[in-house]
Design a protein around this motif. Structure first.
Motif, PDB file in Angstrom:
ATOM      1  N   TRP A 290      -2.692  -0.704  -8.613  1.00 38.16           N
ATOM      2  CA  TRP A 290      -3.067  -0.961  -7.168  1.00 38.16           C
ATOM      3  C   TRP A 290      -3.831   0.295  -6.716  1.00 38.16           C
ATOM      4  O   TRP A 290      -4.750   0.223  -5.436  1.00 38.16           O
ATOM      5  N   GLY A 291      -3.857   1.389  -7.268  1.00 36.95           N
ATOM      6  CA  GLY A 291      -4.847   2.610  -7.014  1.00 36.95           C
ATOM      7  C   GLY A 291      -4.849   2.734  -5.326  1.00 36.95           C
ATOM      8  O   GLY A 291      -3.788   2.783  -4.866  1.00 36.95           O
ATOM      9  N   PHE A 292      -6.167   2.957  -4.973  1.00 35.56           N
ATOM     10  CA  PHE A 292      -6.469   3.284  -3.472  1.00 35.56           C
ATOM     11  C   PHE A 292      -6.938   2.260  -2.757  1.00 35.56           C
ATOM     12  O   PHE A 292      -7.685   2.340  -1.841  1.00 35.56           O
ATOM     13  N   THR A 293      -7.076   1.080  -3.426  1.00 37.94           N
ATOM     14  CA  THR A 293      -7.488  -0.177  -2.878  1.00 37.94           C
ATOM     15  C   THR A 293      -6.770  -0.731  -1.899  1.00 37.94           C
ATOM     16  O   THR A 293      -5.907  -1.748  -2.028  1.00 37.94           O
ATOM     17  N   ASP A 294      -6.907  -0.188  -0.578  1.00 38.67           N
ATOM     18  CA  ASP A 294      -5.742  -0.899   0.425  1.00 38.67           C
ATOM     19  C   ASP A 294      -6.691  -1.838   1.183  1.00 38.67           C
ATOM     20  O   ASP A 294      -7.796  -2.597   0.747  1.00 38.67           O
ATOM     21  N   GLU A 295      -6.268  -2.414   2.314  1.00 39.52           N
ATOM     22  CA  GLU A 295      -6.802  -3.597   3.101  1.00 39.52           C
ATOM     23  C   GLU A 295      -8.327  -3.335   3.318  1.00 39.52           C
ATOM     24  O   GLU A 295      -8.820  -4.013   4.080  1.00 39.52           O
ATOM     25  N   LYS A 296      -8.758  -1.789   3.738  1.00 38.93           N
ATOM     26  CA  LYS A 296      -9.903  -1.741   3.987  1.00 38.93           C
ATOM     27  C   LYS A 296     -10.977  -2.195   2.937  1.00 38.93           C
ATOM     28  O   LYS A 296     -12.067  -2.320   3.320  1.00 38.93           O
ATOM     29  N   TYR A 297     -10.620  -2.377   1.956  1.00 36.02           N
ATOM     30  CA  TYR A 297     -11.441  -2.739   0.830  1.00 36.02           C
ATOM     31  C   TYR A 297     -11.297  -4.003   0.116  1.00 36.02           C
ATOM     32  O   TYR A 297     -12.152  -4.665  -0.498  1.00 36.02           O
ATOM     33  N   THR A 298      -9.991  -4.696   0.416  1.00 33.96           N
ATOM     34  CA  THR A 298      -9.676  -6.156  -0.250  1.00 33.96           C
ATOM     35  C   THR A 298      -8.847  -6.739   0.920  1.00 33.96           C
ATOM     36  O   THR A 298      -8.170  -6.243   1.732  1.00 33.96           O
ATOM     37  N   GLU A 299      -8.804  -8.098   0.866  1.00 34.12           N
ATOM     38  CA  GLU A 299      -8.215  -8.892   1.552  1.00 34.12           C
ATOM     39  C   GLU A 299      -6.517  -8.884   1.211  1.00 34.12           C
ATOM     40  O   GLU A 299      -5.803  -9.606   2.196  1.00 34.12           O
ATOM     41  N   ASN A 300      -6.154  -8.680   0.031  1.00 34.74           N
ATOM     42  CA  ASN A 300      -4.894  -8.834  -0.641  1.00 34.74           C
ATOM     43  C   ASN A 300      -4.681  -7.550  -1.182  1.00 34.74           C
ATOM     44  O   ASN A 300      -4.862  -7.288  -2.386  1.00 34.74           O
ATOM     45  N   ASP A 301      -3.812  -6.789  -0.423  1.00 35.85           N
ATOM     46  CA  ASP A 301      -3.324  -5.529  -0.907  1.00 35.85           C
ATOM     47  C   ASP A 301      -1.747  -5.752  -1.532  1.00 35.85           C
ATOM     48  O   ASP A 301      -1.022  -5.789  -0.841  1.00 35.85           O
ATOM     49  N   ARG A 302      -1.701  -6.010  -2.832  1.00 31.87           N
ATOM     50  CA  ARG A 302      -0.402  -6.360  -3.376  1.00 31.87           C
ATOM     51  C   ARG A 302       0.528  -5.194  -3.095  1.00 31.87           C
ATOM     52  O   ARG A 302       1.865  -5.369  -3.232  1.00 31.87           O
ATOM     53  N   PHE A 303       0.311  -4.004  -2.587  1.00 33.07           N
ATOM     54  CA  PHE A 303       1.054  -2.877  -2.807  1.00 33.07           C
ATOM     55  C   PHE A 303       1.147  -2.634  -1.337  1.00 33.07           C
ATOM     56  O   PHE A 303       1.601  -1.570  -0.773  1.00 33.07           O
ATOM     57  N   GLY A 304       0.649  -3.427  -0.445  1.00 35.97           N
ATOM     58  CA  GLY A 304       0.399  -2.891   0.954  1.00 35.97           C
ATOM     59  C   GLY A 304       1.727  -2.673   1.676  1.00 35.97           C
ATOM     60  O   GLY A 304       1.863  -1.851   2.584  1.00 35.97           O
ATOM     61  N   TYR A 305       2.905  -3.251   1.262  1.00 35.19           N
ATOM     62  CA  TYR A 305       4.146  -2.813   1.699  1.00 35.19           C
ATOM     63  C   TYR A 305       4.732  -1.555   1.798  1.00 35.19           C
ATOM     64  O   TYR A 305       5.275  -0.791   2.406  1.00 35.19           O
ATOM     65  N   GLY A 306       4.145  -0.808   0.767  1.00 29.20           N
ATOM     66  CA  GLY A 306       4.769   0.489   0.240  1.00 29.20           C
ATOM     67  C   GLY A 306       3.492   1.390   0.291  1.00 29.20           C
ATOM     68  O   GLY A 306       4.025   2.887   0.238  1.00 29.20           O
ATOM     69  N   ARG A 307       2.272   1.031   0.777  1.00 27.65           N
ATOM     70  CA  ARG A 307       0.966   1.891   0.689  1.00 27.65           C
ATOM     71  C   ARG A 307       1.391   3.157   1.740  1.00 27.65           C
ATOM     72  O   ARG A 307       0.880   4.240   1.342  1.00 27.65           O
ATOM     73  N   ASP A 308       1.684   2.820   2.893  1.00 31.17           N
ATOM     74  CA  ASP A 308       1.924   3.925   3.906  1.00 31.17           C
ATOM     75  C   ASP A 308       2.872   4.942   3.426  1.00 31.17           C
ATOM     76  O   ASP A 308       2.706   6.259   3.862  1.00 31.17           O
ATOM     77  N   GLU A 309       3.985   4.366   3.058  1.00 38.48           N
ATOM     78  CA  GLU A 309       5.140   5.209   2.494  1.00 38.48           C
ATOM     79  C   GLU A 309       4.473   6.338   1.338  1.00 38.48           C
ATOM     80  O   GLU A 309       4.667   7.491   1.306  1.00 38.48           O
ATOM     81  N   PHE A 310       3.852   5.585   0.383  1.00 41.58           N
ATOM     82  CA  PHE A 310       3.126   6.378  -0.755  1.00 41.58           C
ATOM     83  C   PHE A 310       2.154   7.286  -0.156  1.00 41.58           C
ATOM     84  O   PHE A 310       2.194   8.753  -0.558  1.00 41.58           O
ATOM     85  N   GLU A 311       1.428   6.923   0.552  1.00 38.10           N
ATOM     86  CA  GLU A 311       0.268   7.959   1.137  1.00 38.10           C
ATOM     87  C   GLU A 311       1.051   8.824   1.951  1.00 38.10           C
ATOM     88  O   GLU A 311       0.593  10.452   1.648  1.00 38.10           O
ATOM     89  N   ALA A 312       1.892   8.775   2.621  1.00 38.28           N
ATOM     90  CA  ALA A 312       2.727   9.609   3.556  1.00 38.28           C
ATOM     91  C   ALA A 312       3.378  10.871   2.792  1.00 38.28           C
ATOM     92  O   ALA A 312       3.381  11.925   2.819  1.00 38.28           O
ATOM     93  N   SER A 313       4.026  10.307   1.738  1.00 43.14           N
ATOM     94  CA  SER A 313       4.676  11.239   0.432  1.00 43.14           C
ATOM     95  C   SER A 313       3.753  11.995  -0.118  1.00 43.14           C
ATOM     96  O   SER A 313       3.956  13.179  -0.277  1.00 43.14           O
ATOM     97  N   LEU A 314       2.653  11.505  -0.841  1.00 42.87           N
ATOM     98  CA  LEU A 314       1.641  12.254  -1.257  1.00 42.87           C
ATOM     99  C   LEU A 314       0.957  13.015  -0.602  1.00 42.87           C
ATOM    100  O   LEU A 314       0.837  14.445  -1.003  1.00 42.87           O
ATOM    101  N   GLY A 315       0.641  12.870   0.572  1.00 45.96           N
ATOM    102  CA  GLY A 315       0.127  13.813   1.737  1.00 45.96           C
ATOM    103  C   GLY A 315       0.842  14.962   1.992  1.00 45.96           C
ATOM    104  O   GLY A 315       0.639  15.973   2.006  1.00 45.96           O
ATOM    105  N   ARG A 316       2.252  14.671   2.343  1.00 42.72           N
ATOM    106  CA  ARG A 316       3.187  15.906   2.507  1.00 42.72           C
ATOM    107  C   ARG A 316       3.384  16.726   1.355  1.00 42.72           C
ATOM    108  O   ARG A 316       3.323  17.918   1.321  1.00 42.72           O
ATOM    109  N   TRP A 317       3.610  16.025   0.042  1.00 45.13           N
ATOM    110  CA  TRP A 317       3.710  17.042  -1.218  1.00 45.13           C
ATOM    111  C   TRP A 317       2.490  17.864  -1.369  1.00 45.13           C
ATOM    112  O   TRP A 317       2.557  19.135  -1.646  1.00 45.13           O
ATOM    113  N   LEU A 318       1.258  17.268  -1.186  1.00 45.49           N
ATOM    114  CA  LEU A 318      -0.053  17.929  -1.169  1.00 45.49           C
ATOM    115  C   LEU A 318       0.004  19.240  -0.485  1.00 45.49           C
ATOM    116  O   LEU A 318      -0.399  20.458  -0.818  1.00 45.49           O
TER     117      LEU A 318
END
Length: 324
Positions: A290-318
C-alpha cells in the motif's frame, strides 16, 4: 571516492518520455539525480530524474551482471537496473535536520519508483525532511550488490549533510526494500554507513522457506548449493540484530499474504531482546504494497481506513527521534 563532477542536463528524448508517460497525480520531480557509478546518463528510460545530474564516481566493486537497457512499466516500476544505479535527491524549502534514504520495494526484481519512492518524498518534504530515493542495482543473485549501493548513498549524503542542513540520516524500506533497509541497519560496515534510525514497512526479513517472500529470496540468493545455507542464514536479518541496530519503526497489516507478519514479528522481538528502541503497528486489513499511494494518487486506497493513523504515528515517531 574520486572527484565529483557536476553538470546540468535535460535530454530532449526524456522530456518527450515524461510528456507521454507522466507521473500520476503529482508534478514533483527530484532536485538532483546522483549517478553512483556511471559517467553518462545516456540510455535512461526513467521519466523521474533531476534537472541537475551529478556523477559521484564510486568504484563498482562487484557487478550484478545485468546488461541491456532498463525497463519501465505503466506503473513506473523500473527493472534491469545495473550501471545506472542512482539516487534522486529532494530538498525541502525549510529542512528540519532529518534526511531519509528510501529503498522502494519490488521483490528485488523491480524498483517501485512511485508508490514507494516519489510519493514518499512528497510526504517527507511536507514535513521538512530531505529525501534520497535509491534506484539500486537489482541483485540478480549477487546478494551484496543492493546494499553496496545504499551504503554508497549514505557515504555521499554524509559528505554533503552540512551543506544540506542535515544532522540525522535514516533509512526507510518497503517489502524487499525493507529487507534492504534492514540489511543496511544490521550489516553496516562503518560509522558513516550506519543509519541513525530505520523505518520498515511490510518488510521481508527472513529468508527461511515458508516465511520469506519467495521471489525476493530467489532474486537475492542464487548461489551454489554448498553456500546457500550460509547465505540464507546471513540474510535472514533477525539473526543480524545487535544492540547497535538503530531505533526502528515497523508497520504492516495482519492480512499480508505476500510477506507474512512473522517477518516483522521476528525482527521486532530481536530488537527488544537487544534493548533497541522499537515501535510496531499492525493493522488488521490492507494487505501488501500500500506504500504511500493514498487517495491523492488513486481512486481506491485499500489502506485508506488506517492511513491517517499510520502517517500520524510515523510523523510523531520521526519527530521524537529528531528532537532527542
Amino acid at each position: 571516492m574520486k572527484a565529483i563532477r557536476y553538470f546540468i542536463t535535460i535530454a530532449a528524448a526524456l522530456s518527450a518520455a515524461i510528456a507521454v508517460f507522466g507521473q500520476p497525480k503529482t508534478g514533483l520531480r527530484p532536485d538532483e539525480t546522483v549517478l553512483l557509478y556511471a559517467d553518462t546518463f545516456e540510455g535512461n528510460v526513467d521519466p523521474v530524474y533531476g534537472s541537475k545530474i551529478v556523477f559521484a564516481d564510486f568504484d563498482m566493486t562487484e557487478s550484478n551482471e545485468l546488461s541491456g537497457p532498463e525497463s519501465l512499466n505503466r506503473n513506473g516500476n523500473i527493472g534491469n537496473i545495473s550501471d545506472l544505479a542512482r539516487m534522486d535527491l529532494y530538498f525541502p524549502e525549510k529542512p528540519n535536520g532529518q534526511m531519509m534514504i528510501v529503498c522502494p520495494g519490488g521483490g528485488y526484481s523491480i524498483v517501485s519508483s512511485y508508490n514507494e519512492g516519489v510519493y514518499v518524498a512528497e510526504w517527507m518534504l511536507d514535513r521538512g525532511i530531505t529525501v534520497a530515493v535509491v534506484k539500486y542495482r537489482l541483485p540478480n543473485g549477487h546478494c551484496r550488490v543492493p546494499n553496496q549501493d545504499v551504503e554508497n548513498a549514505f557515504r555521499y549524503c554524509r559528505k554533503h549533510a552540512g551543506e544540506w542542513g542535515v544532522s540525522q540520516i535514516g533509512v526507510m524500506g518497503f517489502s524487499a526494500g525493507g529487507h534492504l533497509a534492514a540489511t543496511t541497519s544490521t550489516m553496516w560496515t562503518e560509522n558513516e554507513t550506519r543509519p541513525d534510525f530505520s523505518v520498515l514497512i511490510y518488510p521481508v526479513i527472513t529468508m527461511e522457506q515458508g516465511l520469506t517472500h519467495q521471489g525476493t529470496r530467489e532474486n537475492l540468493i542464487t548461489v551454489k548449493a554448498e553456500w546457500r545455507e550460509h547465505i540464507t542464514e546471513k540474510y535472514s536479518l533477525e539473526n543480524q540484530v545487535t544492540r547497535f541496530t538503530p531505533p526502528t519503526f515497523i508497520a504492516l497489516c495482519s492480512d499480508d499474504f505476500t510477506v507474512p507478519a512473522e517477518n516483522s514479528l521476528r525482527y521486532y522481538n530481536r530488537l527488544i531482546d537487544n534493548d533497541v528502541e522499537a515501535e510496531m503497528h499492525i493493522f488488521p486489513k490492507g494487505g501488501h504494497g500500500w506504500g504511500f499511494t493514498d487517495e491523492k494518487y488513486t481512486e481506491n486506497d485499500r489502506f485508506g481506513y488506517g492511513r491517517d493513523e499510520f502517517e500520524a504515528s510515523l510523523g510523531r515517531w520521526l519527530e521524537s527521534i529528531r528532537t532527542r
